[in-house]
Design an enzyme around this catalytic site. Structure first.
Site, PDB file in Angstrom:
ATOM      1  N   ARG A   1     -35.808   3.828 -20.154  1.00 57.19           N
ATOM      2  CA  ARG A   1     -35.346   4.808 -21.137  1.00 57.19           C
ATOM      3  C   ARG A   1     -36.376   5.004 -22.252  1.00 57.19           C
ATOM      4  O   ARG A   1     -36.595   6.110 -22.738  1.00 57.19           O
ATOM      5  CB  ARG A   1     -34.006   4.355 -21.719  1.00 57.19           C
TER       6      ARG A   1
ATOM      7  N   HIS B   1     -38.035   8.551 -23.456  1.00 59.10           N
ATOM      8  CA  HIS B   1     -38.028   9.033 -24.846  1.00 59.10           C
ATOM      9  C   HIS B   1     -39.449   9.285 -25.341  1.00 59.10           C
ATOM     10  O   HIS B   1     -39.715  10.284 -26.002  1.00 59.10           O
ATOM     11  CB  HIS B   1     -37.318   8.035 -25.765  1.00 59.10           C
TER      12      HIS B   1
ATOM     13  N   ASN C   1     -31.331   6.541 -30.966  1.00 54.83           N
ATOM     14  CA  ASN C   1     -31.928   5.223 -30.712  1.00 54.83           C
ATOM     15  C   ASN C   1     -30.900   4.220 -30.223  1.00 54.83           C
ATOM     16  O   ASN C   1     -31.252   3.118 -29.837  1.00 54.83           O
ATOM     17  CB  ASN C   1     -32.637   4.689 -31.957  1.00 54.83           C
TER      18      ASN C   1
ATOM     19  N   HIS D   1     -30.293   7.092 -14.433  1.00 54.42           N
ATOM     20  CA  HIS D   1     -28.987   6.565 -14.840  1.00 54.42           C
ATOM     21  C   HIS D   1     -28.357   5.687 -13.770  1.00 54.42           C
ATOM     22  O   HIS D   1     -27.177   5.365 -13.842  1.00 54.42           O
ATOM     23  CB  HIS D   1     -28.057   7.712 -15.249  1.00 54.42           C
TER      24      HIS D   1
HETATM   25  C1  HEM Z   1     -31.268  14.589 -18.558  1.00 51.09           C
HETATM   26  C2  HEM Z   1     -31.097  14.291 -19.804  1.00 51.09           C
HETATM   27  C3  HEM Z   1     -30.682  12.924 -20.269  1.00 51.09           C
HETATM   28  C4  HEM Z   1     -29.677  12.663 -21.141  1.00 51.09           C
HETATM   29  C5  HEM Z   1     -28.777  13.686 -21.820  1.00 51.09           C
HETATM   30  C6  HEM Z   1     -29.596  11.226 -21.287  1.00 51.09           C
HETATM   31  C7  HEM Z   1     -28.711  10.575 -22.115  1.00 51.09           C
HETATM   32  C8  HEM Z   1     -28.551   9.207 -22.180  1.00 51.09           C
HETATM   33  C9  HEM Z   1     -27.604   8.532 -23.007  1.00 51.09           C
HETATM   34  C10 HEM Z   1     -26.660   9.200 -23.993  1.00 51.09           C
HETATM   35  C11 HEM Z   1     -27.693   7.211 -22.750  1.00 51.09           C
HETATM   36  C12 HEM Z   1     -26.831   6.088 -23.325  1.00 51.09           C
HETATM   37  C13 HEM Z   1     -27.222   5.657 -24.693  1.00 51.09           C
HETATM   38  C14 HEM Z   1     -26.197   4.660 -25.177  1.00 51.09           C
HETATM   39  O1  HEM Z   1     -25.032   5.032 -25.304  1.00 51.09           O
HETATM   40  O2  HEM Z   1     -26.548   3.491 -25.409  1.00 51.09           O
HETATM   41  C15 HEM Z   1     -28.700   7.040 -21.751  1.00 51.09           C
HETATM   42  C16 HEM Z   1     -29.070   5.836 -21.218  1.00 51.09           C
HETATM   43  C17 HEM Z   1     -30.101   5.690 -20.320  1.00 51.09           C
HETATM   44  N1  HEM Z   1     -30.915   6.683 -19.854  1.00 51.09           N
HETATM   45 FE1  HEM Z   1     -30.685   8.671 -20.106  1.00 51.09          FE
HETATM   46  N2  HEM Z   1     -30.548  10.652 -20.506  1.00 51.09           N
HETATM   47  C18 HEM Z   1     -31.228  11.641 -19.863  1.00 51.09           C
HETATM   48  C19 HEM Z   1     -32.304  11.476 -19.019  1.00 51.09           C
HETATM   49  C20 HEM Z   1     -32.835  10.262 -18.671  1.00 51.09           C
HETATM   50  C21 HEM Z   1     -34.069  10.087 -17.943  1.00 51.09           C
HETATM   51  C22 HEM Z   1     -34.999  11.213 -17.509  1.00 51.09           C
HETATM   52  C23 HEM Z   1     -34.237   8.751 -17.764  1.00 51.09           C
HETATM   53  C24 HEM Z   1     -35.357   8.016 -17.078  1.00 51.09           C
HETATM   54  C25 HEM Z   1     -35.970   8.454 -16.005  1.00 51.09           C
HETATM   55  C26 HEM Z   1     -33.095   8.096 -18.375  1.00 51.09           C
HETATM   56  C27 HEM Z   1     -32.860   6.738 -18.356  1.00 51.09           C
HETATM   57  C28 HEM Z   1     -31.826   6.114 -19.009  1.00 51.09           C
HETATM   58  C29 HEM Z   1     -31.560   4.683 -18.889  1.00 51.09           C
HETATM   59  C30 HEM Z   1     -32.307   3.687 -18.008  1.00 51.09           C
HETATM   60  C31 HEM Z   1     -30.482   4.415 -19.732  1.00 51.09           C
HETATM   61  C32 HEM Z   1     -29.833   3.052 -19.999  1.00 51.09           C
HETATM   62  C33 HEM Z   1     -30.520   2.400 -21.181  1.00 51.09           C
HETATM   63  C34 HEM Z   1     -30.098   0.953 -21.419  1.00 51.09           C
HETATM   64  O3  HEM Z   1     -29.184   0.450 -20.773  1.00 51.09           O
HETATM   65  O4  HEM Z   1     -30.728   0.306 -22.274  1.00 51.09           O
HETATM   66  N3  HEM Z   1     -32.283   9.040 -18.937  1.00 51.09           N
HETATM   67  N4  HEM Z   1     -29.213   8.264 -21.424  1.00 51.09           N
HETATM   68  C1  NAG Z   2     -31.792   2.527 -34.935  1.00 52.36           C
HETATM   69  O1  NAG Z   2     -31.753   3.177 -36.199  1.00 52.36           O
HETATM   70  C2  NAG Z   2     -31.086   2.471 -37.215  1.00 52.36           C
HETATM   71  C3  NAG Z   2     -31.125   3.295 -38.492  1.00 52.36           C
HETATM   72  O2  NAG Z   2     -30.986   4.641 -38.255  1.00 52.36           O
HETATM   73  C4  NAG Z   2     -31.747   1.120 -37.451  1.00 52.36           C
HETATM   74  O3  NAG Z   2     -31.000   0.377 -38.402  1.00 52.36           O
HETATM   75  C5  NAG Z   2     -31.827   0.345 -36.133  1.00 52.36           C
HETATM   76  O4  NAG Z   2     -32.567  -0.846 -36.326  1.00 52.36           O
HETATM   77  C6  NAG Z   2     -32.520   1.204 -35.056  1.00 52.36           C
HETATM   78  N1  NAG Z   2     -32.568   0.481 -33.791  1.00 52.36           N
HETATM   79  C7  NAG Z   2     -33.710   0.132 -33.189  1.00 52.36           C
HETATM   80  C8  NAG Z   2     -33.585  -0.546 -31.881  1.00 52.36           C
HETATM   81  O5  NAG Z   2     -34.812   0.346 -33.656  1.00 52.36           O
END
Ligand code: HEM
Ligand code: NAG
Ligand code: NAG
Ligand code: NAG
Ligand code: NAG
Ligand code: NAG
Length: 332
Positions: A61, A65, A107, A204
């Site tokens: 992720r 980003h 973030n 995902h």
């Molecule tokens: C298409 C548009 C995308 C949207 C709207 C999106 C949105 C999100 C959101 C909202 C989360 C969860 C954040 C949270 O609640 O903690 C997430 C997690 C994640 N996304 Fe996406 N994402 C997108 C594309 C991608 C792409 C292109 C990748 C990588 C190729 C990716 C990889 C991941 C991974 C691996 C996680 C899990 C992160 C973790 O567990 O630490 N996403 N994404």
């Molecule tokens: C995400 O942002 C908040 C403030 O907006 C900060 O306190 C937090 O440490 C940030 N998380 C990471 C993983 O950098």
């Protein structure tokens, strides 16, 4: 006169194109200058995963980003050099004067920055000042996928690090509530197709989402339905248990698919059953072409792997800055 202008404009475009393509990424970029870079990064990623199973998803992720937050824009024939691509900007700390991407709203769940720091330290002691933080992150994301049972591939390298990281730029990321046209536009702005959108959404298959990221689908969906009717009802019941309307547990959430530490095609199988978390996942079923790809990936892990690799290389080639940072968290 008009003809002259056309000729002038096209040669200018060609010149810009040539200058730009001469610094294309290359899988052999560090062959002479840092031959061990790949193994040093892999060792750091492996060590971290052994202690913390959430690391692979975090690294994947983080790379997404990094590549998506600043994109290349062609405005009046000029590229603005500091507004693009995978440039390690996601790794920068905030300073007193500047709130960095890390501290922007999306973030939530960005973590495991320490893995990149450790890999960078190892790489710096072997070949000082040579390998960019952006490349280390791209390699680490590849390792994260491969070490989770996904495909392995050669990562084209030679990215440079940028100096600009602004929390306010994180609004350039597509939100989880995005519909198909918003997702298509966001990817198209970075030269990525709807096929890339589907393959990369397959990221995902790894990781975790907090309740806030799919809250819109399970409470107050719209005026006629409390729960998004496209969600499987049994699945929605489970999500509502974990994430009540006035959720107090900030860390609560759900795995992105049923096998959230394994890189497989379960995400696509579940998506077809109404068991995806985000509206942006569900939105991929609203277009006939993307729906067809989802069906293909759900029935063939090999097809998904192959397309994912192609799209990762494409996303990873959105290039960035101009320098090699010595500390991934700060510019000097
Ligand atoms: C298409 C548009 C995308 C949207 C709207 C999106 C949105 C999100 C959101 C909202 C989360 C969860 C954040 C949270 O609640 O903690 C997430 C997690 C994640 N996304 Fe996406 N994402 C997108 C594309 C991608 C792409 C292109 C990748 C990588 C190729 C990716 C990889 C991941 C991974 C691996 C996680 C899990 C992160 C973790 O567990 O630490 N996403 N994404
Ligand atoms: C995400 O942002 C908040 C403030 O907006 C900060 O306190 C937090 O440490 C940030 N998380 C990471 C993983 O950098
Ligand atoms: C770089 O190294 C790899 C592996 O050691 C080798 O296969 C490749 O031919 C080398 N490329 C160049 C341009 O030296
Ligand atoms: C997608 O969302 C945007 C912004 O909310 C909206 O303007 C547009 O009409 C929506 N498109 C579709 C096809 O629903
Ligand atoms: C609520 O969402 C459903 C499914 O997307 C849709 O069919 C329905 O028309 C929506 N209702 C309102 C009032 O927007
Ligand atoms: C960046 O922030 C982290 C966590 O807040 C801190 O531990 C680290 O020392 C900082 N590094 C630099 C170079 O500012």
């Amino acid at each position: 006169m008009a003809n002259m202008l056309t000729v002038f404009a096209s040669s200018l475009l060609l010149a810009i194109f040539c200058i730009r393509s001469s610094d294309a990424l290359d899988i052999n970029y560090y062959n002479q200058s840092c031959p061990n870079v790949e193994s040093l990064v892999t060792v750091a990623v492996k060590k971290a995963i052994a202690n913390d199973g959430t690391v692979p998803a975090a690294l994947l992720r983080m790379h997404f980003h990094d590549c998506f937050i600043r994109w290349e824009q062609l405005i009046f024939l000029f590229w603005f050099d500091d507004v693009k691509g995978c440039d390690g900007s996601v790794l920068l700390n905030s300073t007193q004067q500047n709130s960095a991407e890390k501290d922007g709203p999306p973030n939530i769940s960005l973590h495991a920055f320490y893995v990149i720091d450790r890999a960078k330290t190892a790489v710096e002691s072997s070949c000082p000042g040579v390998v960019s933080c952006a490349d280390i992150l791209a390699l680490a994301a590849r390792d994260a996928v491969a070490l989770s049972g996904g495909p392995n591939w050669k990562v084209p390298v030679g990215r440079k690090d940028g100096r600009i990281s602004k929390a306010s730029d994180t609004i350039q990321l597509p939100p989880p509530t995005a519909n198909f046209s918003q997702l298509r536009l966001s990817f198209a702005q970075r030269g990525l197709s709807i096929a890339d959108l589907v393959a990369l959404s397959g990221g995902h298959t790894l990781g975790f989402a907090h309740c806030s990221s799919f809250q819109n689908r399970i409470h107050n969906f719209n005026q006629s339905a409390d729960v998004d009717p496209s969600l499987s009802s049994s699945f929605a019941v489970g999500l509502r248990k974990i994430c009540p309307a006035h959720n107090k547990v900030r860390s609560a959430g759900a795995g992105l698919d049923s096998t959230a530490t394994i890189f497989d095609n379960a995400y696509f199988k579940l998506l077809l059953q109404g068991k995806s978390l985000f509206s942006s996942d569900q939105a991929l079923l609203t277009n006939p072409r993307t729906k067809q790809l989802i069906t293909q990936f759900a029935s063939s892990q090999a097809k998904f792997n192959a397309e994912f690799v192609k799209s990762m290389v494409k996303m990873g080639s959105l290039k960035g800055g101009k320098e090699v940072r010595l500390d991934c968290r700060s510019v000097r």
